[in-house]
Write an enzyme that holds these catalytic residues in place. Structure first.
Site, short mmCIF file in Angstrom:
data_model
loop_
_atom_site.label_atom_id
_atom_site.label_comp_id
_atom_site.label_asym_id
_atom_site.label_seq_id
_atom_site.Cartn_x
_atom_site.Cartn_y
_atom_site.Cartn_z
N ASP A 224 0.71 -1.22 0.01
CA ASP A 224 -0.07 -0.01 0.07
C ASP A 224 0.66 1.51 0.12
O ASP A 224 0.23 2.21 0.36
CB ASP A 224 -0.90 0.06 1.27
N LYS A 274 10.83 25.28 19.94
CA LYS A 274 9.95 24.38 18.84
C LYS A 274 10.73 23.59 17.73
O LYS A 274 10.13 24.02 16.66
CB LYS A 274 8.62 25.08 18.48
N ASP A 329 3.19 7.31 2.81
CA ASP A 329 2.19 6.30 3.20
C ASP A 329 0.94 6.90 3.56
O ASP A 329 0.49 7.76 4.42
CB ASP A 329 2.76 5.99 4.78
#
Length: 350
Positions: A224, A274, A329
């Site tokens: 997949d 961050k 993905d």
């Protein structure tokens, strides 16, 4: 002997340019040349990927991955001598040099030779694709179409281009649909063999259902995945490094929602606000030498991490191949729509 287009780069070029030309020329190599085609060095696909693992920048110079003392051959070398050089050093191509000047590149393909035994492939398509429901309620995820071809057909075509002629599809969910849609595989340039799992076998368990007489390397892939990976480059990398298993990896960025402290012992050096963490994560594609399949339990569920751990525990060489090509993905209907758009505008050729 004249130089074909796309075989060379200049010292001022980037690794990205070198990679693009290697993909286009199919030789797994570009020569770095100066004035008058003087050979300064070479970059192989494997050397480029090893440089990336070591922290090189694709937009940086070719010197990051260039061999200054490459293997070369004379224009007078015979076919037998060239084949011996390539097989001994486990390379696909070799520059031909006269008086320090590049005059050509010869490859195993054009010399009519091979390196490793013929590879086979296993594509795992038995999953239910639950993250993509309701799209997968009636059609298995690997058979969803992107740009005119299904996801699994794209994978198989890439494998066929790398010399794979036999592909085993491991089936479970909606198994009959795959046989109805894909048939013998002739239209994809391979012979398809269907292996039905009586129960869910995990990412490696179905390998125990393969024939016992396999000799060549086995490409194992999740069915997949949407990717433009160069399977020939992957197989060359595996062959060159004489690995038992080669694991592909893809860069994954993880945002950290806090300020990260940089310090030595108890001394603060600074705060990175961050930042993004970069990791190389398993990309769901592997090359496994046939003898390693003995570590897969017979007719029992097993995962690829288990197989890799057993190989590493036995001291067998296991390597990492970084994917520099496109890789997706697809985990949600929204991501599927994004990939559809990506391929619709021709971005898969990048």
């Amino acid at each position: 002997m004249t130089l074909a287009a796309g075989l060379t780069v200049r010292p001022a070029d980037t690794l990205r340019t070198a990679h693009e030309r290697m993909r286009a020329n199919g030789r797994g190599l570009v020569a770095v040349v100066g004035r008058g085609d003087k050979l300064l060095g070479t970059i192989t696909d494997g050397a480029l990927r090893r440089a990336m693992l070591a922290g090189a920048d694709l937009d940086g110079g070719v010197d990051q991955a260039m061999s200054l003392q490459p293997l070369t051959a004379s224009k007078r070398a015979t076919k037998k001598e060239l084949l011996a050089l390539l097989r001994t050093h486990r390379l696909r191509s070799i520059p031909i040099v006269t008086d320090g000047r590049l005059v050509g590149v010869r490859s195993l393909d054009e010399l009519g030779g091979t390196g490793m035994p013929a590879p086979v492939a296993v594509v795992m398509v038995g999953g239910k694709g639950e993250r993509l429901r309701p799209l997968t309620d009636t059609m298995p995820k690997p058979l969803l179409k992107i740009g005119g071809l299904s996801i699994v057909e794209r994978l198989i075509e890439g494998m066929a281009a790398a010399g794979v002629r036999d592909v085993y599809l491991t089936l479970n969910y909606k198994a009959d649909v795959f046989e109805d849609r894909l048939g013998t595989g002739k239209h994809l340039g391979v012979a398809l063999h269907y292996v039905r799992e009586r129960k869910a076998m995990g990412t490696a368990g179905a390998l125990s259902l393969l024939p016992d007489d396999l000799e060549g390397p086995v490409v194992v892939a999740n069915g997949d995945l949407v990717t433009t990976i160069d399977f020939r480059a992957l197989l060359d990398f595996h062959w060159h490094h004489e690995g038992s298993i080669t694991v592909t990896g893809v860069e994954h960025l993880s945002p950290i929602p806090y300020g990260v402290l940089r310090f030595v012992e108890h001394h603060l050096l600074g705060i990175d606000e961050k930042p993004q963490r970069r990791d190389l994560v398993a990309a769901g594609i592997y090359v496994v030498e046939a003898p390693v399949l003995r570590f897969v339990p017979r007719d029992a569920p097993s995962g690829m991490p288990d197989l890799i751990a057993r190989a590493v525990g036995e001291g067998l060489p296991t390597h990492v191949f970084p994917i520099l090509e496109r890789w997706f993905d697809i985990g949600s209907p929204e991501e599927f729509e994004r990939v559809l758009l990506h391929f619709a505008v021709g971005a898969d050729s990048e």
